[in-house]
Design a protein around this motif. Structure first.
Motif, mmCIF file in Angstrom:
data_model
loop_
_atom_site.group_PDB
_atom_site.id
_atom_site.type_symbol
_atom_site.label_atom_id
_atom_site.label_comp_id
_atom_site.label_asym_id
_atom_site.label_seq_id
_atom_site.Cartn_x
_atom_site.Cartn_y
_atom_site.Cartn_z
ATOM 1 N N GLY A 189 -40.689 24.701 -24.014
ATOM 2 C CA GLY A 189 -42.023 24.091 -23.478
ATOM 3 C C GLY A 189 -42.982 24.009 -24.536
ATOM 4 O O GLY A 189 -43.900 23.086 -24.182
ATOM 5 N N ARG A 190 -42.719 24.316 -25.693
ATOM 6 C CA ARG A 190 -43.920 24.066 -26.726
ATOM 7 C C ARG A 190 -43.940 22.731 -26.947
ATOM 8 O O ARG A 190 -45.124 22.126 -27.377
ATOM 9 N N THR A 191 -42.915 21.866 -26.986
ATOM 10 C CA THR A 191 -43.135 20.490 -27.372
ATOM 11 C C THR A 191 -43.178 19.571 -26.151
ATOM 12 O O THR A 191 -43.086 18.155 -26.150
ATOM 13 N N TYR A 199 -40.670 31.842 -15.130
ATOM 14 C CA TYR A 199 -42.107 31.725 -14.854
ATOM 15 C C TYR A 199 -42.634 30.346 -15.269
ATOM 16 O O TYR A 199 -43.456 29.637 -14.642
ATOM 17 N N ILE A 200 -41.923 29.712 -16.507
ATOM 18 C CA ILE A 200 -42.332 28.396 -16.798
ATOM 19 C C ILE A 200 -41.706 27.318 -15.751
ATOM 20 O O ILE A 200 -42.610 26.622 -15.518
ATOM 21 N N GLU A 201 -40.780 27.633 -15.025
ATOM 22 C CA GLU A 201 -40.402 26.692 -14.034
ATOM 23 C C GLU A 201 -41.381 26.899 -12.422
ATOM 24 O O GLU A 201 -41.782 25.950 -12.318
ATOM 25 N N ALA A 250 -44.779 20.389 -17.356
ATOM 26 C CA ALA A 250 -45.666 19.255 -17.020
ATOM 27 C C ALA A 250 -47.268 19.531 -17.335
ATOM 28 O O ALA A 250 -47.833 18.679 -18.004
ATOM 29 N N LYS A 251 -47.589 20.789 -17.222
ATOM 30 C CA LYS A 251 -49.105 21.166 -17.981
ATOM 31 C C LYS A 251 -49.133 20.872 -19.272
ATOM 32 O O LYS A 251 -50.148 20.130 -20.024
ATOM 33 N N GLY A 272 -46.796 18.129 -27.626
ATOM 34 C CA GLY A 272 -46.915 19.285 -26.658
ATOM 35 C C GLY A 272 -48.033 19.986 -26.791
ATOM 36 O O GLY A 272 -49.293 19.578 -27.309
ATOM 37 N N LEU A 273 -47.910 21.227 -27.299
ATOM 38 C CA LEU A 273 -49.016 22.288 -27.829
ATOM 39 C C LEU A 273 -48.723 22.764 -29.057
ATOM 40 O O LEU A 273 -48.777 23.985 -29.307
#
Length: 447
Positions: free
Chosen positions: A265-267, A334-336, A342-343, A372-373
């Motif tokens: 999810g980082r990107t 947890y990510i799902e 999406a955040k 992403g972040l």
């Protein structure tokens, strides 16, 4: 050994700014730091230490004096924050049942996580092997590549990092890890690093450098690279990666992607390669895989590469760790459940808007780049020549540390921002405010 006066923060921490830092920390912290220096072997990048931590939670680190830092560094393990309650609860349950699984045996948590992980991958990327750390995952990938191709040479990117063991530093291109090490385990050629601010034509030329190497040496069996370079946030074009994939396929060379610091999810995608419409042959994962609690890493490869049954590719004591598997599975769940990806995609828009606004206001900011972040703010003394503002970057970093924001400086002048993915907008804004106030110490805003 003589200290190099030109070394900067991020090398061996002999910079003047680091020395000045110790003048503002409290006596108790200094005493603990002195004890640390007495018992641990000193090494580049982590000696002397910056502070002494007592606890962590969410996006925060808290030191022994009670000071809190927003952690925009985290060694890339903190995607879902520190002490995530969902993960901790699962781990506590597992601790009471099966905390360790010896080799020769499997266990249900490791099987369940392996299935969950491979279900996230495209095509025939359906085989896994777990390890205690990312460097070991790189080692397994390199060994497997030799088995698959019968070739032992590797191509990587210049100034790249893939871990600190002998085989990993041989495969990488970062010189400070190779000092005094003698002959390399892997025979490696380096090609230029693609950079965000080059146009597609330049990047294709850099990709073609891989083909040049393959044409001149038939002993090359693998190309290894970070999909997106984590340290100073270099984001290649889609055209670059599609050309690299085509070259690897044409010459029967394995494409090994190192996503150890940037996956999950980082990107703004579960895996960075999803941005490029390519399918690698082997992917290395780690860091955030253990949810910031358990050291855990893995490789994922094609099903047809399951051909090394008579070779001990990993053979690590904690290979099928029940705790690592539970932590990793809980992290993915947890990510799902929290819709984290999406955040992050929404946060990217926020970060781009606010960081580009900073660039407009301050001439010292030569470039802002991110996805992403994962963001980099490149400080320069001159935007035309792109001369690195090394001293100024250190001043900014230490001012931010004083005001409760921790991040790392890469390449001497890039402020790398890597916050937990659970961070709120108010917290992001607070961090940006701290950075702007620090930048004002070295550069006045435009009139």
């Amino acid at each position: 050994m003589k200290e190099n006066s030109l070394l900067t923060e991020g090398d061996v921490n002999f910079a003047e700014s680091r020395k000045n830092w110790y003048d503002i920390i409290d006596t108790r912290t200094k005493e603990w730091l002195d004890k640390d220096a007495e018992v641990f072997l000193h090494q580049s990048l982590s000696t002397p230490c910056l502070d002494v931590l007592a606890s962590c939670e969410g996006i925060y680190l808290t030191d022994v004096s009670g000071k809190q830092y927003m952690d925009f560094h985290g060694n890339n393990v903190h995607q879902i924050g520190y002490r995530n309650a969902y993960v901790v609860d699962r781990l506590k349950q597992q601790m009471d049942i099966l905390p360790f699984s010896p080799r020769r045996y499997t266990n249900i948590p490791s099987i369940a996580f392996a299935k969950k992980l491979t279900d996230l991958f495209p095509g025939n990327l359906k085989r896994v092997l777990f390890t205690p750390g990312g460097t070991s995952a790189i080692g397994i990938a390199l060994k497997l590549a030799r088995v698959i191709t019968g070739k032992y040479k590797v191509v990587s990117l210049a100034d790249s990092f893939h871990g600190a063991s002998i085989d990993a530093i041989a495969a990488g291109g970062e010189e400070q890890f190779k000092r005094y090490m003698g002959p390399a385990v892997n025979e490696t050629a380096n090609i230029p690093q693609p950079t965000t601010y080059r146009n597609d034509g330049d990047e294709i030329e850099y990709a073609n450098a891989l083909e040049t190497n393959l044409q001149s040496d038939s002993s090359i069996g693998a190309f290894i690279a970070e999909t997106i370079r984590n340290t100073d946030v270099q984001i290649p074009s889609k055209a670059y990666w599609q050309r690299i994939r085509a070259i690897c396929t044409q010459y029967n060379v394995l494409l090994i992607l190192d996503e150890i610091p940037i996956a999950f999810g980082r990107t703004g995608k579960m895996f960075a390669f999803e941005h490029y419409g390519i399918e690698p042959d082997i992917v290395c994962l780690g860091k955030g895989l253990g949810a910031g609690i358990i050291p855990f890493a893995a490789i994922v490869c094609r099903d047809e590469y399951n051909i090394a049954k008579d070779v001990a590719l990993g053979h690590y004591t904690h290979e099928k760790s029940p705790l690592g598997s539970v932590a990793a599975l809980a992290m993915l769940e947890y990510i799902e459940q929290e819709n984290i990806i999406a955040k992050v995609q929404s946060d990217e828009i926020f970060m781009r808007q606010h960081l580009l606004a900073l660039k407009e206001r301050y001439s010292i900011i030569g470039d802002v780049r991110g996805i992403g972040l994962l963001w980099g703010i490149e400080l320069v003394t001159d935007r035309t020549t792109k001369t690195k503002a090394v001293k100024e970057a250190e001043i900014v970093m230490y001012n931010c540390l004083e005001n409760g924001l921790s991040f790392k400086v890469s390449q001497g002048n890039v402020l790398q921002l890597c916050p937990p993915l659970i961070i709120t907008r108010l917290q992001l804004q607070a961090a940006i405010n701290i950075i702007e106030n620090a930048i004002q110490k070295v550069c006045a805003p435009a009139a």
